[in-house]
Design a protein around this motif. Structure first.
Motif, mmCIF file in Angstrom:
data_model
loop_
_atom_site.group_PDB
_atom_site.id
_atom_site.type_symbol
_atom_site.label_atom_id
_atom_site.label_comp_id
_atom_site.label_asym_id
_atom_site.label_seq_id
_atom_site.Cartn_x
_atom_site.Cartn_y
_atom_site.Cartn_z
ATOM 1 N N SER A 1 0.786 -1.129 0.064
ATOM 2 C CA SER A 1 0.068 -0.028 -0.035
ATOM 3 C C SER A 1 0.944 1.411 -0.024
ATOM 4 O O SER A 1 1.834 1.498 0.631
ATOM 5 C CB SER A 1 -0.947 0.005 1.262
ATOM 6 O OG SER A 1 -1.746 -0.899 0.970
ATOM 7 N N SER B 1 -4.358 3.842 -3.132
ATOM 8 C CA SER B 1 -3.045 3.503 -3.904
ATOM 9 C C SER B 1 -2.256 2.361 -3.420
ATOM 10 O O SER B 1 -2.313 1.980 -2.326
ATOM 11 C CB SER B 1 -2.382 4.560 -4.236
ATOM 12 O OG SER B 1 -1.638 4.934 -3.262
ATOM 13 N N ARG B 2 -1.698 1.595 -4.411
ATOM 14 C CA ARG B 2 -0.863 0.394 -4.182
ATOM 15 C C ARG B 2 -0.171 0.413 -5.310
ATOM 16 O O ARG B 2 -0.147 0.385 -6.451
ATOM 17 C CB ARG B 2 -1.944 -0.626 -4.378
ATOM 18 C CG ARG B 2 -1.239 -2.286 -4.037
ATOM 19 C CD ARG B 2 -2.329 -3.141 -4.249
ATOM 20 N NE ARG B 2 -2.570 -4.000 -3.328
ATOM 21 C CZ ARG B 2 -3.470 -4.995 -3.545
ATOM 22 N NH1 ARG B 2 -3.842 -5.586 -4.579
ATOM 23 N NH2 ARG B 2 -3.834 -5.804 -2.282
ATOM 24 N N THR C 1 2.465 1.627 -9.843
ATOM 25 C CA THR C 1 1.719 2.094 -8.715
ATOM 26 C C THR C 1 0.343 2.607 -9.220
ATOM 27 O O THR C 1 0.291 3.425 -10.169
ATOM 28 C CB THR C 1 2.609 3.280 -8.020
ATOM 29 O OG1 THR C 1 3.634 2.711 -7.634
ATOM 30 C CG2 THR C 1 1.477 3.704 -6.737
ATOM 31 N N GLN D 1 -3.722 4.178 -8.867
ATOM 32 C CA GLN D 1 -4.623 4.900 -7.630
ATOM 33 C C GLN D 1 -5.988 4.368 -8.285
ATOM 34 O O GLN D 1 -6.408 4.206 -9.187
ATOM 35 C CB GLN D 1 -4.416 6.327 -7.632
ATOM 36 C CG GLN D 1 -5.583 7.114 -6.912
ATOM 37 C CD GLN D 1 -5.162 8.614 -6.806
ATOM 38 O OE1 GLN D 1 -4.015 9.011 -6.387
ATOM 39 N NE2 GLN D 1 -5.925 9.267 -7.097
ATOM 40 N N ARG D 2 -6.990 4.084 -7.051
ATOM 41 C CA ARG D 2 -8.269 3.571 -7.451
ATOM 42 C C ARG D 2 -9.241 4.701 -7.845
ATOM 43 O O ARG D 2 -9.053 5.942 -7.381
ATOM 44 C CB ARG D 2 -8.820 3.084 -6.057
ATOM 45 C CG ARG D 2 -10.229 2.338 -6.542
ATOM 46 C CD ARG D 2 -11.270 2.388 -5.143
ATOM 47 N NE ARG D 2 -10.377 1.729 -3.940
ATOM 48 C CZ ARG D 2 -9.850 2.106 -3.017
ATOM 49 N NH1 ARG D 2 -10.381 3.310 -2.818
ATOM 50 N NH2 ARG D 2 -9.515 1.553 -1.916
ATOM 51 N N SER E 1 -8.853 -0.368 -12.064
ATOM 52 C CA SER E 1 -8.069 -0.023 -10.777
ATOM 53 C C SER E 1 -8.494 -0.370 -9.750
ATOM 54 O O SER E 1 -8.012 -0.871 -8.927
ATOM 55 C CB SER E 1 -7.813 1.689 -10.850
ATOM 56 O OG SER E 1 -9.196 2.177 -10.664
ATOM 57 N N VAL F 1 -6.129 -2.346 -7.110
ATOM 58 C CA VAL F 1 -5.889 -1.888 -5.696
ATOM 59 C C VAL F 1 -6.244 -2.598 -4.430
ATOM 60 O O VAL F 1 -5.708 -2.851 -3.602
ATOM 61 C CB VAL F 1 -6.344 -0.165 -5.617
ATOM 62 C CG1 VAL F 1 -6.106 0.026 -4.049
ATOM 63 C CG2 VAL F 1 -5.738 0.481 -6.558
ATOM 64 N N ASP F 2 -7.476 -3.182 -4.851
ATOM 65 C CA ASP F 2 -8.147 -3.728 -3.564
ATOM 66 C C ASP F 2 -8.243 -5.454 -3.745
ATOM 67 O O ASP F 2 -8.363 -6.026 -2.698
ATOM 68 C CB ASP F 2 -9.802 -3.177 -3.553
ATOM 69 C CG ASP F 2 -10.028 -2.001 -3.575
ATOM 70 O OD1 ASP F 2 -8.962 -1.318 -2.722
ATOM 71 O OD2 ASP F 2 -10.740 -1.287 -3.790
ATOM 72 N N SER G 1 -1.366 11.450 -8.499
ATOM 73 C CA SER G 1 -0.620 10.130 -9.043
ATOM 74 C C SER G 1 0.342 10.398 -10.095
ATOM 75 O O SER G 1 0.865 9.444 -10.634
ATOM 76 C CB SER G 1 -1.566 9.221 -9.414
ATOM 77 O OG SER G 1 -2.449 9.650 -10.220
#
Length: 239
Positions: A23, A28-29, A77, A79-80, A87, A91-92, A127
Motif C-alpha cells: 500500500s 493506492s497500491r 503504482t 490509484q483507485r 483500478s 488496488v483492492d 498520482s
C-alpha cells in the motif's frame, strides 16, 4: 518514386505474475510484476495492463512504470478510480501469484536516462508522481550527479505516494497541499512562487490535465524555453 510508410507492429501482450503488493495510501497500491521476456524500459515510460474475466470479457488501462528496469520485474503504482473497471481490482483485490497481461514499454519522449545531464525539475500532481519517481530512483541507482529537484502537489499529507522514500531522498523535495495548510504555505493550488528557478533545466510535468496546463502556463510566462518542457497528463478514463 513513391515510398510506402513502414508498418508499425504493435508490441505483443506478455503474461505477468504478481510478485508482491504494498500500500502507498488508502487508495493506492504498488504492484510488482514478474514479466518473463520483458525487454526493459526507460524511466518515464508506461504499460498497458489487461484483465480478462472468466467469460472472456477484457478491459485494459495504461499505467506508468514506477521504478527503473530490474530484469523481468515491472513495478506499477495504481490509484483507485471510483466506478472504474480496472483500478479497483488492482488496488483492492489483486494478490501475489495472480496473473494478468501487460504490453510495453510505451512512450519514448517523456523519459529520462542517466546519461543525460542536469539540471532537472520534476513537477507532479497527485498520482502524476509515478513516472517522475521512476526518474528519481533511476538517478539514485545509477549514481548520477545530475541536479534534480521535485515539487509535488497533493490534497494533504495522507495522499503522498512514497512518503518515507521521498523524505530520505538526496534531492530537494517540496510538498504542496491543496486542501491542508502547511507551516510555510496556505492550502491552495500550485503557483509561480512554488516553483524553483528552472531557466537552465529540463522540466517534466505530470498530473491531471488542468494541473499540467497550469504549470506549463507558469513556466512559459516566466520565459521557460518551450522545448525544455515535457508533459504527460491524464484525465477521467474509467479507471
Amino acid at each position: 518514386m513513391t515510398r510506402t510508410a513502414p508498418v508499425r507492429r504493435r508490441t505483443p501482450w506478455l503474461a505477468a505474475r504478481v510478485r508482491a503488493v504494498r500500500s502507498e495510501t488508502s487508495v493506492s497500491r504498488t504492484i510488482v510484476l514478474e514479466v518473463p521476456g520483458w525487454p526493459g524500459h526507460a524511466a518515464g515510460q508506461h504499460v498497458d495492463v489487461k484483465l480478462t474475466a472468466p467469460d472472456g470479457y477484457s478491459a485494459q488501462r495504461s499505467y506508468s512504470i514506477a521504478a527503473p528496469p530490474s530484469g523481468d520485474l515491472v513495478e506499477l503504482t495504481v490509484q483507485r478510480v471510483e466506478d472504474g473497471e480496472v483500478s479497483p481490482y488492482l488496488v483492492d483485490e489483486l494478490l501475489p501469484t495472480d496473473e494478468l497481461e501487460v504490453r510495453g514499454p510505451i512512450g519514448g519522449w517523456f523519459t529520462w536516462r542517466p546519461s543525460e545531464p542536469g539540471p532537472v525539475l520534476l513537477v507532479a500532481g497527485g498520482s502524476g508522481i509515478v513516472p517522475l519517481m521512476a526518474m528519481v530512483r533511476e538517478r539514485a541507482l545509477a549514481g548520477s550527479t545530475a541536479a534534480f529537484s521535485l515539487v509535488y502537489s497533493v490534497r494533504g499529507p495522507s495522499d503522498v505516494f512514497y512518503a518515507s522514500e521521498l523524505s530520505a531522498a538526496d534531492i530537494p523535495v517540496r510538498l504542496l497541499y491543496t486542501r491542508v495548510a502547511a507551516p510555510d504555505r496556505p492550502a491552495g493550488r500550485i503557483t509561480a512562487a512554488d516553483l524553483p528557478p528552472s531557466a537552465d533545466a529540463k522540466v517534466y510535468v505530470c498530473g491531471p490535465t488542468g494541473f499540467v496546463e497550469a504549470v506549463s502556463e507558469v513556466l512559459l510566462a516566466r520565459g521557460q524555453d518551450p522545448a525544455s518542457i515535457r508533459t504527460e497528463r491524464f484525465g477521467p478514463s474509467g479507471g
